[in-house]
Write a protein that holds these residues in place. Structure first.
Motif, PDB file in Angstrom:
ATOM      1  N   VAL A 136      35.304  42.722  22.599  1.00 20.15           N
ATOM      2  CA  VAL A 136      35.370  43.589  23.783  1.00 20.15           C
ATOM      3  C   VAL A 136      35.027  42.792  25.038  1.00 20.15           C
ATOM      4  O   VAL A 136      35.698  42.902  26.069  1.00 20.15           O
ATOM      5  N   GLY A 137      34.000  41.961  24.953  1.00 16.33           N
ATOM      6  CA  GLY A 137      33.627  41.124  26.091  1.00 16.33           C
ATOM      7  C   GLY A 137      34.735  40.153  26.463  1.00 16.33           C
ATOM      8  O   GLY A 137      34.988  39.901  27.651  1.00 16.33           O
ATOM      9  N   PHE A 138      35.399  39.598  25.453  1.00 16.00           N
ATOM     10  CA  PHE A 138      36.514  38.681  25.707  1.00 16.00           C
ATOM     11  C   PHE A 138      37.670  39.401  26.398  1.00 16.00           C
ATOM     12  O   PHE A 138      38.258  38.886  27.346  1.00 16.00           O
ATOM     13  N   ILE A 139      37.977  40.612  25.950  1.00 16.65           N
ATOM     14  CA  ILE A 139      39.058  41.391  26.568  1.00 16.65           C
ATOM     15  C   ILE A 139      38.711  41.724  28.010  1.00 16.65           C
ATOM     16  O   ILE A 139      39.560  41.611  28.908  1.00 16.65           O
ATOM     17  N   VAL A 140      37.458  42.109  28.271  1.00 15.27           N
ATOM     18  CA  VAL A 140      37.029  42.400  29.644  1.00 15.27           C
ATOM     19  C   VAL A 140      37.152  41.152  30.514  1.00 15.27           C
ATOM     20  O   VAL A 140      37.614  41.215  31.657  1.00 15.27           O
ATOM     21  N   LEU A 141      36.756  39.989  29.983  1.00 12.30           N
ATOM     22  CA  LEU A 141      36.873  38.742  30.728  1.00 12.30           C
ATOM     23  C   LEU A 141      38.321  38.443  31.095  1.00 12.30           C
ATOM     24  O   LEU A 141      38.633  38.101  32.237  1.00 12.30           O
ATOM     25  N   VAL A 142      39.226  38.584  30.138  1.00 13.44           N
ATOM     26  CA  VAL A 142      40.645  38.313  30.403  1.00 13.44           C
ATOM     27  C   VAL A 142      41.187  39.284  31.446  1.00 13.44           C
ATOM     28  O   VAL A 142      41.902  38.882  32.380  1.00 13.44           O
ATOM     29  N   LEU A 143      40.850  40.570  31.331  1.00 11.92           N
ATOM     30  CA  LEU A 143      41.312  41.552  32.314  1.00 11.92           C
ATOM     31  C   LEU A 143      40.750  41.255  33.704  1.00 11.92           C
ATOM     32  O   LEU A 143      41.467  41.387  34.705  1.00 11.92           O
ATOM     33  N   ASP A 144      39.500  40.831  33.775  1.00 17.04           N
ATOM     34  CA  ASP A 144      38.915  40.494  35.070  1.00 17.04           C
ATOM     35  C   ASP A 144      39.608  39.284  35.695  1.00 17.04           C
ATOM     36  O   ASP A 144      39.848  39.256  36.900  1.00 17.04           O
ATOM     37  N   ILE A 145      39.930  38.287  34.888  1.00 23.13           N
ATOM     38  CA  ILE A 145      40.649  37.123  35.410  1.00 23.13           C
ATOM     39  C   ILE A 145      42.025  37.530  35.920  1.00 23.13           C
ATOM     40  O   ILE A 145      42.467  37.075  36.986  1.00 23.13           O
ATOM     41  N   ILE A 146      42.708  38.414  35.189  1.00 23.30           N
ATOM     42  CA  ILE A 146      44.013  38.904  35.646  1.00 23.30           C
ATOM     43  C   ILE A 146      43.870  39.635  36.978  1.00 23.30           C
ATOM     44  O   ILE A 146      44.686  39.459  37.888  1.00 23.30           O
ATOM     45  N   ILE A 147      42.831  40.440  37.112  1.00 19.70           N
ATOM     46  CA  ILE A 147      42.608  41.169  38.369  1.00 19.70           C
ATOM     47  C   ILE A 147      42.333  40.196  39.505  1.00 19.70           C
ATOM     48  O   ILE A 147      42.879  40.342  40.595  1.00 19.70           O
ATOM     49  N   TRP A 148      41.497  39.178  39.264  1.00 21.02           N
ATOM     50  CA  TRP A 148      41.204  38.203  40.328  1.00 21.02           C
ATOM     51  C   TRP A 148      42.470  37.501  40.778  1.00 21.02           C
ATOM     52  O   TRP A 148      42.692  37.328  41.978  1.00 21.02           O
ATOM     53  N   ILE A 149      43.309  37.103  39.839  1.00 21.27           N
ATOM     54  CA  ILE A 149      44.556  36.419  40.199  1.00 21.27           C
ATOM     55  C   ILE A 149      45.454  37.360  41.000  1.00 21.27           C
ATOM     56  O   ILE A 149      46.033  36.970  42.022  1.00 21.27           O
ATOM     57  N   GLU A 150      45.571  38.608  40.540  1.00 20.12           N
ATOM     58  CA  GLU A 150      46.416  39.578  41.247  1.00 20.12           C
ATOM     59  C   GLU A 150      45.903  39.852  42.655  1.00 20.12           C
ATOM     60  O   GLU A 150      46.677  39.920  43.607  1.00 20.12           O
ATOM     61  N   VAL A 151      44.593  39.996  42.796  1.00 20.39           N
ATOM     62  CA  VAL A 151      44.004  40.258  44.118  1.00 20.39           C
ATOM     63  C   VAL A 151      44.220  39.071  45.043  1.00 20.39           C
ATOM     64  O   VAL A 151      44.616  39.230  46.201  1.00 20.39           O
ATOM     65  N   LEU A 152      43.975  37.868  44.549  1.00 18.03           N
ATOM     66  CA  LEU A 152      44.095  36.685  45.398  1.00 18.03           C
ATOM     67  C   LEU A 152      45.542  36.388  45.788  1.00 18.03           C
ATOM     68  O   LEU A 152      45.793  35.823  46.850  1.00 18.03           O
ATOM     69  N   LYS A 153      46.495  36.799  44.967  1.00 16.64           N
ATOM     70  CA  LYS A 153      47.906  36.589  45.301  1.00 16.64           C
ATOM     71  C   LYS A 153      48.485  37.713  46.160  1.00 16.64           C
ATOM     72  O   LYS A 153      49.584  37.589  46.667  1.00 16.64           O
ATOM     73  N   SER A 154      47.742  38.791  46.334  1.00 10.57           N
ATOM     74  CA  SER A 154      48.256  39.942  47.079  1.00 10.57           C
ATOM     75  C   SER A 154      48.251  39.667  48.575  1.00 10.57           C
ATOM     76  O   SER A 154      47.708  38.667  49.044  1.00 10.57           O
ATOM     77  N   SER A 155      48.831  40.587  49.320  1.00  8.12           N
ATOM     78  CA  SER A 155      48.910  40.446  50.780  1.00  8.12           C
ATOM     79  C   SER A 155      47.788  41.217  51.482  1.00  8.12           C
ATOM     80  O   SER A 155      47.908  41.522  52.659  1.00  8.12           O
ATOM     81  N   ARG A 156      46.718  41.506  50.778  1.00  6.15           N
ATOM     82  CA  ARG A 156      45.572  42.197  51.372  1.00  6.15           C
ATOM     83  C   ARG A 156      44.914  41.309  52.425  1.00  6.15           C
ATOM     84  O   ARG A 156      45.001  40.083  52.350  1.00  6.15           O
ATOM     85  N   PRO A 157      44.186  41.928  53.347  1.00  4.59           N
ATOM     86  CA  PRO A 157      43.372  41.128  54.275  1.00  4.59           C
ATOM     87  C   PRO A 157      42.274  40.388  53.498  1.00  4.59           C
ATOM     88  O   PRO A 157      41.826  40.865  52.448  1.00  4.59           O
ATOM     89  N   PRO A 158      41.840  39.234  53.991  1.00  2.92           N
ATOM     90  CA  PRO A 158      40.822  38.450  53.265  1.00  2.92           C
ATOM     91  C   PRO A 158      39.538  39.224  52.959  1.00  2.92           C
ATOM     92  O   PRO A 158      38.951  39.051  51.893  1.00  2.92           O
ATOM     93  N   SER A 159      39.117  40.088  53.868  1.00  3.86           N
ATOM     94  CA  SER A 159      37.885  40.848  53.611  1.00  3.86           C
ATOM     95  C   SER A 159      38.059  41.790  52.410  1.00  3.86           C
ATOM     96  O   SER A 159      37.134  41.976  51.623  1.00  3.86           O
ATOM     97  N   HIS A 160      39.238  42.373  52.260  1.00  5.55           N
ATOM     98  CA  HIS A 160      39.491  43.257  51.115  1.00  5.55           C
ATOM     99  C   HIS A 160      39.556  42.457  49.818  1.00  5.55           C
ATOM    100  O   HIS A 160      39.096  42.922  48.769  1.00  5.55           O
ATOM    101  N   LYS A 161      40.138  41.259  49.893  1.00  3.08           N
ATOM    102  CA  LYS A 161      40.200  40.406  48.706  1.00  3.08           C
ATOM    103  C   LYS A 161      38.792  40.053  48.233  1.00  3.08           C
ATOM    104  O   LYS A 161      38.490  40.139  47.043  1.00  3.08           O
TER     105      LYS A 161
END
Length: 106
Positions: A45-70
């Protein structure tokens, strides 16, 4: 992109290593009960949460959000991995920020 992939792979391997159950002599050395050997690193479960969090970080950092939102989303997911991930998937307007508009050349 190679350094990011390398970092993600290293994090995944570290998570697998820490999720492994302890050996009998390690349990005795640490003064633990035999039933406490599982869950020392989060397990599957911890491994799955880690992988999902990494996917979220990559998605957030690649998005067009303002830097403060990222920064806000990344910190939220880092501090509260499960609740932050659920909040991101439910509350963020992912489609709005992740749609890439490409100009078609004639």
């Amino acid at each position: 992109m190679a350094p990011l992939t390398s970092l993600a792979l290293q994090l995944c391997l570290a998570a697998v290593a820490f999720a492994a159950p302890l050996a009998d002599h390690q349990i005795k050395t640490l003064g633990m009960n035999p039933g406490q050997q599982y869950g020392t690193g989060g397990g599957i479960v911890g491994f799955i949460v880690l992988v999902l969090d990494i996917i979220i970080w990559i998605e957030v950092l690649k998005s067009s959000r303002p830097p403060s939102h990222k920064i806000l989303w990344c910190v939220l997911v880092f501090i509260f991995p499960v609740v932050g991930a659920l909040a991101y998937w439910v509350l963020s307007d992912r489609k709005k920020w992740n749609d890439q508009q490409y100009e078609v050349l004639p």
